[in-house]
Design an enzyme around this catalytic site. Structure first.
Site, PDB file in Angstrom:
ATOM      1  N   SER A  40      75.088  16.179  51.283  1.00 30.94           N
ATOM      2  CA  SER A  40      75.895  15.173  51.988  1.00 30.94           C
ATOM      3  C   SER A  40      77.280  15.707  52.333  1.00 30.94           C
ATOM      4  O   SER A  40      78.212  14.941  52.566  1.00 30.94           O
ATOM      5  CB  SER A  40      76.024  13.909  51.131  1.00 30.94           C
ATOM      6  OG  SER A  40      76.626  14.201  49.886  1.00 30.94           O
ATOM      7  N   ASN A 127      77.745   8.724  40.247  1.00 31.63           N
ATOM      8  CA  ASN A 127      77.713   7.349  40.775  1.00 31.63           C
ATOM      9  C   ASN A 127      79.078   6.665  40.690  1.00 31.63           C
ATOM     10  O   ASN A 127      79.537   6.045  41.644  1.00 31.63           O
ATOM     11  CB  ASN A 127      76.650   6.527  40.044  1.00 31.63           C
ATOM     12  CG  ASN A 127      75.257   7.104  40.264  1.00 31.63           C
ATOM     13  OD1 ASN A 127      75.085   7.987  41.099  1.00 31.63           O
ATOM     14  ND2 ASN A 127      74.277   6.623  39.525  1.00 31.63           N
ATOM     15  N   THR A 172      88.213 -20.568  82.167  1.00 31.28           N
ATOM     16  CA  THR A 172      87.087 -20.873  81.295  1.00 31.28           C
ATOM     17  C   THR A 172      85.871 -20.639  82.167  1.00 31.28           C
ATOM     18  O   THR A 172      85.929 -20.864  83.391  1.00 31.28           O
ATOM     19  CB  THR A 172      87.103 -22.341  80.790  1.00 31.28           C
ATOM     20  OG1 THR A 172      87.025 -23.201  81.919  1.00 31.28           O
ATOM     21  CG2 THR A 172      88.357 -22.654  79.981  1.00 31.28           C
ATOM     22  N   LYS A 300      88.755   5.860  94.188  1.00 27.56           N
ATOM     23  CA  LYS A 300      88.523   5.165  92.923  1.00 27.56           C
ATOM     24  C   LYS A 300      89.602   5.415  91.868  1.00 27.56           C
ATOM     25  O   LYS A 300      90.124   6.507  91.717  1.00 27.56           O
ATOM     26  CB  LYS A 300      87.167   5.585  92.319  1.00 27.56           C
ATOM     27  CG  LYS A 300      85.959   5.093  93.058  1.00 27.56           C
ATOM     28  CD  LYS A 300      85.840   3.577  93.152  1.00 27.56           C
ATOM     29  CE  LYS A 300      85.426   2.890  91.880  1.00 27.56           C
ATOM     30  NZ  LYS A 300      84.123   3.197  91.384  1.00 27.56           N
ATOM     31  N   ASN A 302      89.364   4.281  87.971  1.00 29.49           N
ATOM     32  CA  ASN A 302      88.443   3.582  87.060  1.00 29.49           C
ATOM     33  C   ASN A 302      89.046   3.348  85.671  1.00 29.49           C
ATOM     34  O   ASN A 302      89.725   4.219  85.139  1.00 29.49           O
ATOM     35  CB  ASN A 302      87.154   4.384  86.913  1.00 29.49           C
ATOM     36  CG  ASN A 302      86.355   4.420  88.202  1.00 29.49           C
ATOM     37  OD1 ASN A 302      86.421   3.485  88.997  1.00 29.49           O
ATOM     38  ND2 ASN A 302      85.622   5.501  88.423  1.00 29.49           N
ATOM     39  N   GLU A 307      86.549   0.690  79.253  1.00 23.93           N
ATOM     40  CA  GLU A 307      85.086   0.590  79.184  1.00 23.93           C
ATOM     41  C   GLU A 307      84.545   1.292  77.944  1.00 23.93           C
ATOM     42  O   GLU A 307      83.659   0.792  77.254  1.00 23.93           O
ATOM     43  CB  GLU A 307      84.465   1.198  80.442  1.00 23.93           C
ATOM     44  CG  GLU A 307      84.768   0.392  81.683  1.00 23.93           C
ATOM     45  CD  GLU A 307      84.413   1.143  82.951  1.00 23.93           C
ATOM     46  OE1 GLU A 307      83.598   0.650  83.717  1.00 23.93           O
ATOM     47  OE2 GLU A 307      84.944   2.252  83.170  1.00 23.93           O
ATOM     48  N   TYR A 334      72.026   2.068  41.180  1.00 23.49           N
ATOM     49  CA  TYR A 334      72.220   3.071  42.219  1.00 23.49           C
ATOM     50  C   TYR A 334      70.889   3.554  42.778  1.00 23.49           C
ATOM     51  O   TYR A 334      69.923   3.736  42.031  1.00 23.49           O
ATOM     52  CB  TYR A 334      73.004   4.277  41.669  1.00 23.49           C
ATOM     53  CG  TYR A 334      73.235   5.346  42.716  1.00 23.49           C
ATOM     54  CD1 TYR A 334      74.319   5.269  43.585  1.00 23.49           C
ATOM     55  CD2 TYR A 334      72.340   6.406  42.868  1.00 23.49           C
ATOM     56  CE1 TYR A 334      74.515   6.225  44.577  1.00 23.49           C
ATOM     57  CE2 TYR A 334      72.527   7.365  43.860  1.00 23.49           C
ATOM     58  CZ  TYR A 334      73.613   7.269  44.708  1.00 23.49           C
ATOM     59  OH  TYR A 334      73.798   8.211  45.689  1.00 23.49           O
ATOM     60  N   GLN A 339      73.909   6.982  49.454  1.00 21.92           N
ATOM     61  CA  GLN A 339      74.682   8.130  49.941  1.00 21.92           C
ATOM     62  C   GLN A 339      75.012   7.942  51.425  1.00 21.92           C
ATOM     63  O   GLN A 339      76.049   8.403  51.902  1.00 21.92           O
ATOM     64  CB  GLN A 339      73.861   9.408  49.740  1.00 21.92           C
ATOM     65  CG  GLN A 339      74.485  10.645  50.336  1.00 21.92           C
ATOM     66  CD  GLN A 339      73.781  11.904  49.867  1.00 21.92           C
ATOM     67  OE1 GLN A 339      73.863  12.275  48.709  1.00 21.92           O
ATOM     68  NE2 GLN A 339      73.057  12.549  50.762  1.00 21.92           N
ATOM     69  N   LYS A 342      78.400   6.166  53.623  1.00 16.20           N
ATOM     70  CA  LYS A 342      79.629   6.735  54.172  1.00 16.20           C
ATOM     71  C   LYS A 342      79.523   7.032  55.663  1.00 16.20           C
ATOM     72  O   LYS A 342      80.522   7.021  56.377  1.00 16.20           O
ATOM     73  CB  LYS A 342      79.965   8.037  53.439  1.00 16.20           C
ATOM     74  CG  LYS A 342      80.329   7.848  51.984  1.00 16.20           C
ATOM     75  CD  LYS A 342      80.388   9.170  51.275  1.00 16.20           C
ATOM     76  CE  LYS A 342      79.557   9.325  50.037  1.00 16.20           C
ATOM     77  NZ  LYS A 342      78.413   8.506  49.788  1.00 16.20           N
TER      78      LYS A 342
HETATM   79  N1  ARG Z   1      76.194  12.740  47.198  1.00 14.64           N
HETATM   80  C1  ARG Z   1      75.784  11.569  46.492  1.00 14.64           C
HETATM   81  C2  ARG Z   1      76.426  10.311  47.106  1.00 14.64           C
HETATM   82  O1  ARG Z   1      77.287  10.458  47.929  1.00 14.64           O
HETATM   83  C3  ARG Z   1      76.105  11.679  45.097  1.00 14.64           C
HETATM   84  C4  ARG Z   1      75.451  10.681  44.214  1.00 14.64           C
HETATM   85  C5  ARG Z   1      74.207  11.175  43.663  1.00 14.64           C
HETATM   86  N2  ARG Z   1      73.825  10.403  42.567  1.00 14.64           N
HETATM   87  C6  ARG Z   1      72.611  10.428  42.047  1.00 14.64           C
HETATM   88  N3  ARG Z   1      72.360   9.633  41.074  1.00 14.64           N
HETATM   89  N4  ARG Z   1      71.733  11.246  42.539  1.00 14.64           N
HETATM   90  O2  ARG Z   1      76.078   9.181  46.849  1.00 14.64           O
END
Ligand code: ARG
Length: 485
Positions: A40, A127, A172, A300, A302, A307, A334, A339, A342
């Site tokens: 990740s 976690n 309106t 033009k 624009n 947009e 978890y 993961q 994000k």
């Molecule tokens: N890269 C993972 C994340 O962002 C780390 C967490 C992994 N945890 C696990 N129990 N495998 O969530």
């Protein structure tokens, strides 16, 4: 120089082998495809500084409660601070074989300081580590966003000041409804974005508790001091329930919702400006520097920035829904699905940040043509409600007044006459109650300034609401509960 025994502690993520973190349990190497699939780093490298901050606090606490020695702490702190420098200078090239930013930092630390580094993860799981780093990161990002949103709000106040006397049609159903002050129009967006500011504060408050010490899910047998780490990291205190801490993502959804609400608001603003700047409406002119031309049609100009901002708002909604769907039906606690939380969240922060700054700059250069604004009212029909309300003040029941004025409007449309230029005899044919004192009211300026109800469009009311807006904006910017440190 590390000894031979110590060298064995130095984790390696490159090449073949079992991931150093769990090498005890496994006989077979992790498949390279799995390494690629599960890493990740592309998502979480931006958390490096926050991860290190979290680790510094964790190490300090471990020393305080006697799990690591003062010598360990000195080495860990030195190592982590060096790594911080390497991250900042771009010298630290992370190894995707080590899965994520957290394992990269830990591996680098152990490579630098040996066994002391290998003690850092005591009582901690990724976690709670990830949840902590994400909260620290979000607090930084939201503070930047607060400044950008503050900039946009200031510009809207300034536009309202500049265009207080400019009268334009209010709509309106995208049909001309009543004349309004353009200053009033800008303030309408101001209030919407100020509410987003309150949503931002709410999201910041959601991040006030520290996940560190929740462990993988159930806490730890080690005598961790969660209050100390929370304090060290500037949190109000530790989270209450370790299971909830590693399982929940609703505090991230609060951040998403701030972005989403902002996006819905900027999208509507953009849509309006695109319409108002079109030839057919024509009373607004967008700054050249914020428009683009056509590769084929030389005439033009624009509104691509507007947009694109409108277009990007769909993505913001999509990514909000993405996370909501992800947590729905996910068993506690978890799961690795999380993961992915994000990906959309960070993208929404980036989009929101960039749209807020570019829109803010574009607004500074918006010009209006007041004559074109008033010209839009030539037929005077947008004054029909004013006539009906004039009658109400003379004791005519509103429904009756509505019908009479409606008939007059019908006649104007059929005979291509403007309501603004009728004589009193013509009006009296439909409205016997009308007297000479109606005529001065058939004027767009008078129409605007007579709407003096609280929050209405009269210039007096627009001035009052702007003063209130200024007060509310500075109170929001200096909200002590959500300090911009
Ligand atoms: N890269 C993972 C994340 O962002 C780390 C967490 C992994 N945890 C696990 N129990 N495998 O969530």
């Amino acid at each position: 120089m590390l000894s031979r025994r110590e060298m064995r502690l130095v984790p390696r993520g490159d090449g073949a082998g079992v991931m150093f973190l769990w090498k005890g349990r496994f006989k077979a190497d992790t498949d390279q495809r799995v390494r690629d699939f599960t890493q990740s780093l592309d998502l979480d490298w931006c958390l490096a500084e926050d991860d290190i901050r979290g680790s510094l606090a964790h190490a300090k606490m471990l020393c305080e409660v006697g799990i690591i020695t003062r010598e360990d702490l000195v080495l860990i702190e030195r190592g982590l601070n060096e790594i911080l420098e390497e991250v900042r200078s771009g010298q630290f090239v992370p190894d995707p074989g080590l899965e994520d930013v957290h394992m990269n930092v830990e591996a680098r630390l152990t490579a630098k300081v040996g066994p002391s580094g290998a003690k850092l993860h005591s009582g901690r799981s990724r976690n709670d580590q990830v949840a902590t780093a994400v909260r620290l990161y979000l607090r930084r990002r939201l503070k930047d966003l607060k400044l950008s949103l503050g900039g946009l709000l200031k510009n809207l106040l300034e536009l309202s000041r500049r265009h207080e006397d400019v009268i334009v049609p209010g709509y309106t159903h995208l049909q001309q409804a009543q004349p309004i002050s353009l200053g009033h129009y800008w303030m309408s967006h101001f209030w919407a974005f100020l509410r987003d500011g309150e949503r931002l504060d709410f999201a910041l408050r959601s991040l006030r508790l520290c996940p560190l010490g929740a462990g993988a899910l159930a806490g730890s047998t080690l005598p961790l001091d969660r209050f100390m780490t929370a304090r060290e990291l500037g949190f109000e205190g530790p989270t209450e329930n370790s299971l909830d801490t590693v399982a929940q993502r609703d505090v991230l959804l609060d951040v998403h919702y701030f972005c989403l609400s902002c996006a819905l608001h900027w999208s509507r603003l953009c849509e309006d400006l695109i319409i108002y700047a079109s030839r057919e409406f024509g009373w607004m002119d967008l700054p050249d520097q914020f428009c683009t031309g056509s590769s084929m049609m030389p005439q033009k100009k624009n509104p691509d920035v507007l947009e694109l901002s409108r277009g990007k708002a769909s993505g913001v909604l999509g990514r909000f829904v993405d996370l909501a769907c992800m947590v729905k039906g996910l068993p506690l606690t978890y799961n690795r699905d999380l993961q992915e939380d994000k990906r959309g969240l960070f993208e929404n922060l980036n989009v929101t940040q960039s749209v807020l700054s570019v829109l803010s700059a574009l607004l500074e250069g918006v010009q209006v043509d007041p004559d074109r604004g008033v010209k839009a009212f030539e037929d005077g029909l947008a004054l029909a409600t004013d006539v009906a309300e004039y009658l109400v003040m003379r004791g005519v029941p509103f429904r009756e007044a509505h019908e009479k004025v409606g008939k007059l409007v019908r006649w104007c449309v059929d005979n291509q006459r403007s309501l603004r230029t009728l004589g009193i005899e013509e009006i009296s044919r439909f409205i016997p109650e009308a007297a000479e004192d109606l005529l001065p009211l058939l004027d767009v300026k008078a129409s605007v300034d007579r709407r003096t109800t609280y929050g209405g469009t009269s210039r007096e009311q627009v001035r009052r609401q702007r003063e209130e807006g200024e007060r509310r904006l500075s109170a929001w910017l200096s909200d002590s509960e959500v300090p911009l440190d």
